[in-house]
Design a protein around this motif. Structure first.
Motif, PDB file in Angstrom:
ATOM      1  N   UNK A 101      57.663  24.728  55.690  1.00  0.00           N
ATOM      2  CA  UNK A 101      58.601  24.511  56.727  1.00  0.00           C
ATOM      3  C   UNK A 101      59.335  23.303  56.199  1.00  0.00           C
ATOM      4  N   UNK A 102      58.809  22.207  55.532  1.00  0.00           N
ATOM      5  CA  UNK A 102      59.670  21.109  55.301  1.00  0.00           C
ATOM      6  C   UNK A 102      60.414  21.683  54.068  1.00  0.00           C
ATOM      7  N   UNK A 103      60.383  22.731  53.551  1.00  0.00           N
ATOM      8  CA  UNK A 103      61.025  22.989  52.143  1.00  0.00           C
ATOM      9  C   UNK A 103      62.194  24.063  52.732  1.00  0.00           C
ATOM     10  N   UNK A 104      62.124  24.368  53.807  1.00  0.00           N
ATOM     11  CA  UNK A 104      63.253  25.397  54.102  1.00  0.00           C
ATOM     12  C   UNK A 104      64.679  24.846  54.215  1.00  0.00           C
ATOM     13  N   UNK A 105      65.597  25.249  53.783  1.00  0.00           N
ATOM     14  CA  UNK A 105      67.094  24.706  53.900  1.00  0.00           C
ATOM     15  C   UNK A 105      67.387  25.733  55.146  1.00  0.00           C
ATOM     16  N   UNK A 161      50.831  15.347  53.684  1.00  0.00           N
ATOM     17  CA  UNK A 161      51.550  15.681  54.569  1.00  0.00           C
ATOM     18  C   UNK A 161      51.031  15.171  56.199  1.00  0.00           C
ATOM     19  N   UNK A 162      49.776  14.692  56.239  1.00  0.00           N
ATOM     20  CA  UNK A 162      49.264  14.293  57.448  1.00  0.00           C
ATOM     21  C   UNK A 162      49.951  12.982  58.250  1.00  0.00           C
ATOM     22  N   UNK A 163      50.443  13.274  59.187  1.00  0.00           N
ATOM     23  CA  UNK A 163      51.021  12.243  59.852  1.00  0.00           C
ATOM     24  C   UNK A 163      52.700  12.237  59.918  1.00  0.00           C
ATOM     25  N   UNK A 164      52.960  13.297  58.960  1.00  0.00           N
ATOM     26  CA  UNK A 164      54.491  13.651  58.862  1.00  0.00           C
ATOM     27  C   UNK A 164      54.970  14.697  59.897  1.00  0.00           C
ATOM     28  N   UNK A 165      56.342  14.861  60.066  1.00  0.00           N
ATOM     29  CA  UNK A 165      56.771  15.842  61.023  1.00  0.00           C
ATOM     30  C   UNK A 165      56.961  17.159  60.378  1.00  0.00           C
ATOM     31  N   UNK A 166      56.778  18.249  61.072  1.00  0.00           N
ATOM     32  CA  UNK A 166      56.871  19.621  60.691  1.00  0.00           C
ATOM     33  C   UNK A 166      58.476  19.765  61.025  1.00  0.00           C
ATOM     34  N   UNK A 167      59.294  19.456  59.940  1.00  0.00           N
ATOM     35  CA  UNK A 167      60.855  19.691  60.210  1.00  0.00           C
ATOM     36  C   UNK A 167      61.568  20.195  58.826  1.00  0.00           C
ATOM     37  N   UNK A 168      62.362  20.962  59.118  1.00  0.00           N
ATOM     38  CA  UNK A 168      63.142  21.738  58.074  1.00  0.00           C
ATOM     39  C   UNK A 168      64.041  20.418  57.258  1.00  0.00           C
ATOM     40  N   UNK A 169      64.455  21.067  56.237  1.00  0.00           N
ATOM     41  CA  UNK A 169      65.632  20.114  55.373  1.00  0.00           C
ATOM     42  C   UNK A 169      66.913  19.872  56.343  1.00  0.00           C
ATOM     43  N   UNK A 181      62.974  20.591  63.916  1.00  0.00           N
ATOM     44  CA  UNK A 181      61.642  20.519  64.268  1.00  0.00           C
ATOM     45  C   UNK A 181      60.909  21.687  64.933  1.00  0.00           C
ATOM     46  N   UNK A 182      59.639  22.028  64.240  1.00  0.00           N
ATOM     47  CA  UNK A 182      59.032  23.020  64.509  1.00  0.00           C
ATOM     48  C   UNK A 182      57.517  22.584  65.186  1.00  0.00           C
ATOM     49  N   UNK A 183      57.110  22.864  66.209  1.00  0.00           N
ATOM     50  CA  UNK A 183      55.596  22.383  66.634  1.00  0.00           C
ATOM     51  C   UNK A 183      54.623  23.058  65.758  1.00  0.00           C
ATOM     52  N   UNK A 184      53.829  22.442  65.377  1.00  0.00           N
ATOM     53  CA  UNK A 184      52.867  23.372  64.578  1.00  0.00           C
ATOM     54  C   UNK A 184      51.417  22.929  65.042  1.00  0.00           C
ATOM     55  N   UNK A 185      50.989  24.141  65.903  1.00  0.00           N
ATOM     56  CA  UNK A 185      49.813  23.661  66.825  1.00  0.00           C
ATOM     57  C   UNK A 185      48.516  24.845  66.249  1.00  0.00           C
ATOM     58  N   UNK A 186      47.492  24.826  66.712  1.00  0.00           N
ATOM     59  CA  UNK A 186      46.324  25.432  66.217  1.00  0.00           C
ATOM     60  C   UNK A 186      45.756  26.334  67.365  1.00  0.00           C
ATOM     61  N   UNK A 187      45.140  27.412  66.833  1.00  0.00           N
ATOM     62  CA  UNK A 187      44.662  28.299  67.601  1.00  0.00           C
ATOM     63  C   UNK A 187      42.924  27.997  67.493  1.00  0.00           C
ATOM     64  N   UNK A 188      42.271  27.916  68.765  1.00  0.00           N
ATOM     65  CA  UNK A 188      40.784  27.743  68.401  1.00  0.00           C
ATOM     66  C   UNK A 188      39.985  28.569  69.487  1.00  0.00           C
ATOM     67  N   UNK A 189      38.619  28.653  69.371  1.00  0.00           N
ATOM     68  CA  UNK A 189      37.893  29.749  69.870  1.00  0.00           C
ATOM     69  C   UNK A 189      36.892  29.019  71.058  1.00  0.00           C
ATOM     70  N   UNK A 190      36.525  27.738  70.658  1.00  0.00           N
ATOM     71  CA  UNK A 190      35.693  26.802  71.485  1.00  0.00           C
ATOM     72  C   UNK A 190      36.057  25.497  71.285  1.00  0.00           C
ATOM     73  N   UNK A 217      55.039  34.724  54.428  1.00  0.00           N
ATOM     74  CA  UNK A 217      56.337  35.772  53.847  1.00  0.00           C
ATOM     75  C   UNK A 217      57.578  35.821  55.181  1.00  0.00           C
ATOM     76  N   UNK A 218      56.939  35.583  56.399  1.00  0.00           N
ATOM     77  CA  UNK A 218      57.840  35.470  57.591  1.00  0.00           C
ATOM     78  C   UNK A 218      58.323  34.211  58.128  1.00  0.00           C
ATOM     79  N   UNK A 219      57.747  33.131  57.629  1.00  0.00           N
ATOM     80  CA  UNK A 219      57.826  31.856  58.337  1.00  0.00           C
ATOM     81  C   UNK A 219      59.467  31.404  58.369  1.00  0.00           C
ATOM     82  N   UNK A 220      60.023  31.632  57.094  1.00  0.00           N
ATOM     83  CA  UNK A 220      61.512  31.311  56.880  1.00  0.00           C
ATOM     84  C   UNK A 220      62.330  32.108  57.832  1.00  0.00           C
ATOM     85  N   UNK A 221      61.965  33.289  58.164  1.00  0.00           N
ATOM     86  CA  UNK A 221      62.797  34.296  59.082  1.00  0.00           C
ATOM     87  C   UNK A 221      62.543  33.680  60.525  1.00  0.00           C
TER      88      UNK A 221
END
Length: 539
Positions: free
Chosen positions: A533-537, A253-261, A265-274, A506-510
């Motif tokens: 997310x890519x599996x969500x209709x 899945x690396x390099x692929x878009x985070x997009x529903x069926x 498109x949903x932006x998928x970012x990261x939380x970091x502490x340093x 449990x709440x991603x689709x919602x």
């Protein structure tokens, strides 16, 4: 079987025999030299040879660990070319008429000790860099070859510590895992281990007689299992195989878009502490950093970090992330996060007290210093500023005044800066209820579900006695999230989630159906969420 516990630097399971890495640091004798100029020439020749080696290491590191990690060896070259370290060696030769090997060793120990005594954990780890350079210089002066340790088969490498040079010179195909007695998560060795995707533990109290022992490294649990029996070995072998298969699927899945069926498109970012966490973001193909918790610069420090210190760290993160979004949350101390440099009076209910933006507005000078550092770092990447614990329009007005002063001072000081997007954390019911008004004043919302949940439910999320009552997906919380997203979109701005609920599948689709634009989660959750997310209709 013997179980030793340490601290995880990089997750994963490794199974194999242990090889103990022998320290290559010989005792250096002090020798009187009659010709100091000749000794200085010896030093210069050794320095040039060491720099050639470091250039080769830099090229190797770029290939195996990436350009960011390879910068370690550029810094080593700079330290040999100029500065106090190399001058200290020359001075000792001139004033004491001693051999270059001894002068280098003495200077190295002096500077390493100086770094070890610093309060900043990152700066403490620079002692290892000084010793690495010193060891290289002494070895070249002595005419010895690099790396006397020979690894002939894939092993779990156990060592007191490993220098960056030792680490990058290793044949990656021969290393199943690293197990170190010392080290920290901020050490360059730890950074390189993460960049090379090798399971690694630090601070493991093993003895040298583990040489040749069969062992299991569990990088997720931070444990080393010595001489496991056959049943235990088979159990972990199955876990390892399952983990590898799962990771293979996720890596596709690396390099692929985070997009529903449905094509959203949903932006998928990261939380970091340093800054050190950037490696994990890039390794997991994060589309950016949705929450950079800047308070790590303050925790455990007696003095406030300077504008320059902050600028260098923000700049480094911005450069490493390139065009990808990096959202820096301004200082969020208080409640469960205390720092000596911000002395705070004891509060009856600190979660409801002087924390987040309230603390910043109480200390405008420190707040302004941080804003100046972020604005300057904005010249080197795609940065945004985010303010925590907002409850009113009035707070945004005060922030704007301090921000204007920060910009004016930067102009007067002749420092370049960039106007950046500004957003707020929506983590109080007050902010959620007036999100229609707040949305007209900012560029984005990021919903902090951890605090939003505890304030909405009137429950301390860290109180173990309330665990059975605490409900992260409570309908009241979900209604507030929906309201915030709708008000953001009405005002033409985007809304994301950066709390733990954002990673709860449990709440991603919602959330997707609510219209969420962005999710910011821990780096390890990025690829599993992308798959979901890519599996969500989408309806």
């Amino acid at each position: 079987m013997k179980i030793l516990e340490g601290k995880s630097v990089f997750p994963g399971i490794a199974i194999g025999k242990i090889q103990v890495w022998m320290e290559e640091w010989d005792q250096v004798k002090r020798v009187h030299v009659p010709d100091r100029n000749q000794e200085l020439r010896r030093l210069d020749e050794a320095k040039e040879k060491a720099i050639v080696e470091l250039k080769e290491l830099h090229q190797k590191a770029e290939i195996e660990a990436g350009s960011s990690e390879a910068e370690i060896f550029e810094v080593h070259q700079m330290m040999l070319n100029e500065g106090e370290y190399i001058e200290a060696i020359r001075n000792r030769i001139r004033t004491e008429s001693v051999n270059a090997e001894y002068a280098a060793t003495a200077a190295g120990e002096y500077f390493a000790d100086m770094f070890r005594k610093m309060d900043n954990e990152y700066m403490k780890e620079r002692a290892a860099d000084i010793l690495d350079i010193t060891k290289r210089l002494v070895r070249v002066l002595s005419g010895e070859k690099q790396n006397r340790n020979i690894i002939q088969e894939p092993v779990i490498l156990a060592a007191q510590n490993l220098s960056p040079s030792d680490t990058i010179l290793l044949d990656k195909s021969m290393i199943l895992a690293f197990v170190l007695k010392k080290g920290s998560v901020n050490s360059h060795t730890a950074i390189l281990a993460r960049a090379m995707n090798i399971p690694a533990l630090i601070q493991v109290p093993f003895s040298d007689d583990v040489e040749g022992s069969m062992a299991i490294v569990d990088g997720d649990k931070g444990k080393l299992f010595l001489n496991p029996d056959q049943d235990f070995l088979e159990k972990y072998t199955k876990e390892q195989n399952a983990e590898q298969e799962k990771q293979k699927i996720l890596n596709q899945l690396k390099g692929k878009e985070t997009v529903t069926k449905g094509g959203r498109r949903i932006e998928l970012l990261a939380n970091i502490g340093s800054g050190e966490d950037v490696d994990a973001v890039l390794e997991n193909d994060g589309e950016g950093i949705g929450l950079f918790r800047s308070e790590f610069l303050y925790l455990g420090k007696e003095q406030l970090p300077s504008e320059e210190e902050q600028f260098q760290i923000y700049k480094d993160v911005a450069k490493r992330m390139g065009d990808k979004k990096v959202i820096i949350r301004t200082l969020d101390l208080g409640a469960d996060k205390q720092a000596p440099c911000f002395p705070m009076e004891k509060e009856e209910n600190p979660a409801m007290g002087c924390r987040g933006i309230r603390l910043c507005l109480e200390h405008p000078k420190a707040f302004k210093s941080q804003l100046k550092a972020i604005l300057r770092a904005g010249m080197y990447g795609n940065l945004s500023i985010m303010y925590p614990m907002i409850t009113s329009i009035g707070e945004l007005g005060k922030i704007g005044e301090i921000l204007q002063i920060a910009k004016q001072e930067l102009q007067e000081e002749g420092k370049q800066y960039k106007d950046l997007e500004q957003g707020i954390m929506v983590e109080t019911p007050a902010a959620a209820m007036i999100s229609d008004l707040l949305a007209k004043k900012v560029d984005f919302f990021s919903i902090g579900t951890n605090d939003l949940t505890q304030y909405t439910l009137a429950m301390d999320r860290q109180n173990e006695k309330l665990e059975s009552f605490y409900e992260p997906g409570h309908e009241a919380v979900l209604r507030l999230i929906r309201m915030v997203i709708e008000n953001a979109h009405k005002a033409g701005i985007w809304a994301g989630i950066c709390g733990e609920l954002g990673a709860d599948t449990r709440f991603t689709e919602e959330f997707v159906k609510m219209g969420i634009d962005e999710l910011s989660v821990s780096p390890s959750r990025i690829l599993p969420l992308r798959r979901l997310i890519r599996s969500i209709d989408e309806i």
